[in-house]
Scaffold this motif. Structure first.
Motif, PDB file in Angstrom:
ATOM      1  N   ARG A 111       0.824  -1.207   0.000  1.00 57.05           N
ATOM      2  CA  ARG A 111       0.000   0.000   0.000  1.00 57.05           C
ATOM      3  C   ARG A 111       0.861   1.261   0.000  1.00 57.05           C
ATOM      4  N   ARG A 130      -5.187   8.771 -10.910  1.00 61.08           N
ATOM      5  CA  ARG A 130      -5.354   8.562  -9.471  1.00 61.08           C
ATOM      6  C   ARG A 130      -6.190   7.319  -9.198  1.00 61.08           C
ATOM      7  N   ARG A 131      -7.294   7.184  -9.900  1.00 56.04           N
ATOM      8  CA  ARG A 131      -8.174   6.031  -9.685  1.00 56.04           C
ATOM      9  C   ARG A 131      -7.454   4.729 -10.027  1.00 56.04           C
ATOM     10  N   GLU A 134      -4.960   3.888  -7.219  1.00 61.48           N
ATOM     11  CA  GLU A 134      -5.629   3.438  -5.994  1.00 61.48           C
ATOM     12  C   GLU A 134      -6.283   2.068  -6.200  1.00 61.48           C
ATOM     13  N   ALA A 138      -2.385   1.596  -4.291  1.00 58.09           N
ATOM     14  CA  ALA A 138      -1.708   2.767  -3.736  1.00 58.09           C
ATOM     15  C   ALA A 138      -2.713   3.660  -3.012  1.00 58.09           C
ATOM     16  N   GLN A 139      -2.192   4.542  -2.176  1.00 57.77           N
ATOM     17  CA  GLN A 139      -2.982   5.621  -1.585  1.00 57.77           C
ATOM     18  C   GLN A 139      -2.400   6.922  -2.095  1.00 57.77           C
ATOM     19  N   VAL A 140      -3.192   7.754  -2.723  1.00 57.80           N
ATOM     20  CA  VAL A 140      -2.724   9.007  -3.316  1.00 57.80           C
ATOM     21  C   VAL A 140      -3.147  10.166  -2.430  1.00 57.80           C
ATOM     22  N   ARG A 141      -2.198  11.033  -2.095  1.00 55.42           N
ATOM     23  CA  ARG A 141      -2.487  12.233  -1.312  1.00 55.42           C
ATOM     24  C   ARG A 141      -1.855  13.439  -2.000  1.00 55.42           C
TER      25      ARG A 141
END
Length: 236
Positions: A111, A130-131, A134, A138-141
């Motif tokens: 992750r 981004r979608r 994820e 992954a986690q996108v910030r």
């Protein structure tokens, strides 16, 4: 090595995230070959030290260039080690990280935390990337931007929000330069200096930003096999 690891392991920091910057360079200050080609600079002993350091941290951070060129796993590879690997963190301003990269193929899932800038054009394309990231795990910030780089105060704020209390920054060159030129606290710098000479065609970082940095002072030197390990502390 044991004494070095004990003396320079992460410690609780009331100010925020404990930051260790570590990388390997040739004796002429290069961290990659021509056209940023990967170089094996660390000997067996110093590579063991690097993985021991990884095991001491909760996060491990690289730039997108390292992901695109090296495709690393960023895990801990030690004999008889069964503990957790640090959570991967990727600075990826424009969301270029491939969904097929090894960080998204690890088992158990790593992750990775992908930190990027807000889109400035083609929001639909950015949102699609981004979608996809994820969906791949992954986690996108989104974080703030300072000049050409993502802003370190914002990066460290997000890490704190994610309960990552210590981070090991491993490069590449633009990440090394940006963190050394920022005003955030780097608690430790651990550099493996290889005896190899790469030459002018090799790819380096702004060595004066480290070796002449007024906020850092050299505190330890250790020989590990053919390599020299040099450690700096932040001046307080």
């Amino acid at each position: 090595m044991e004494a070095l690891l004990a003396a320079h392991r992460p410690r609780p920091d009331e100010r925020g995230v404990w930051v260790t910057l570590t990388f390997a360079q040739s004796r002429d200050g290069k961290i990659a070959g021509p056209s940023k080609a990967p170089l094996r600079l660390s000997g067996a002993e110093s590579m063991l030290m690097t993985h021991r350091l990884r095991a001491l941290h909760e996060g491990i951070l690289v730039g997108i260039g390292t992901v695109l060129v090296d495709n690393p796993r960023l895990d801990v590879r030690l004999d008889a080690y069964h503990g957790p690997s640090p959570r991967p963190i990727v600075l990826d301003r424009h969301l270029r990280m491939p969904v097929t990269c090894r960080l998204l193929q690890r088992e158990p899932p790593a992750r990775p935390l992908v930190l990027c800038a807000a889109p400035t054009a083609s929001h639909a394309a950015w949102e699609a990337r981004r979608r996809a990231l994820e969906a791949a795990g992954a986690q996108v910030r989104v974080v703030d931007v300072h000049g050409p780089h993502l802003a370190w105060p914002s990066i460290l704020s997000v890490l704190a929000q994610e309960h990552i209390r210590s981070v090991m920054i491993e490069g590449g060159a633009s990440v090394i330069d940006s963190v050394l030129s920022s005003h955030v606290a780097v608690h430790k710098v651990v550099v493996t200096v290889s005896p190899s000479h790469v030459g002018e065609a090799g790819y380096g970082y702004a060595t004066s930003a480290l070796w002449k940095a007024p906020q850092l002072h050299q505190v330890a030197t250790l020989r590990l096999g053919p390599d020299t390990i040099v450690v700096w502390d932040t001046v307080t």
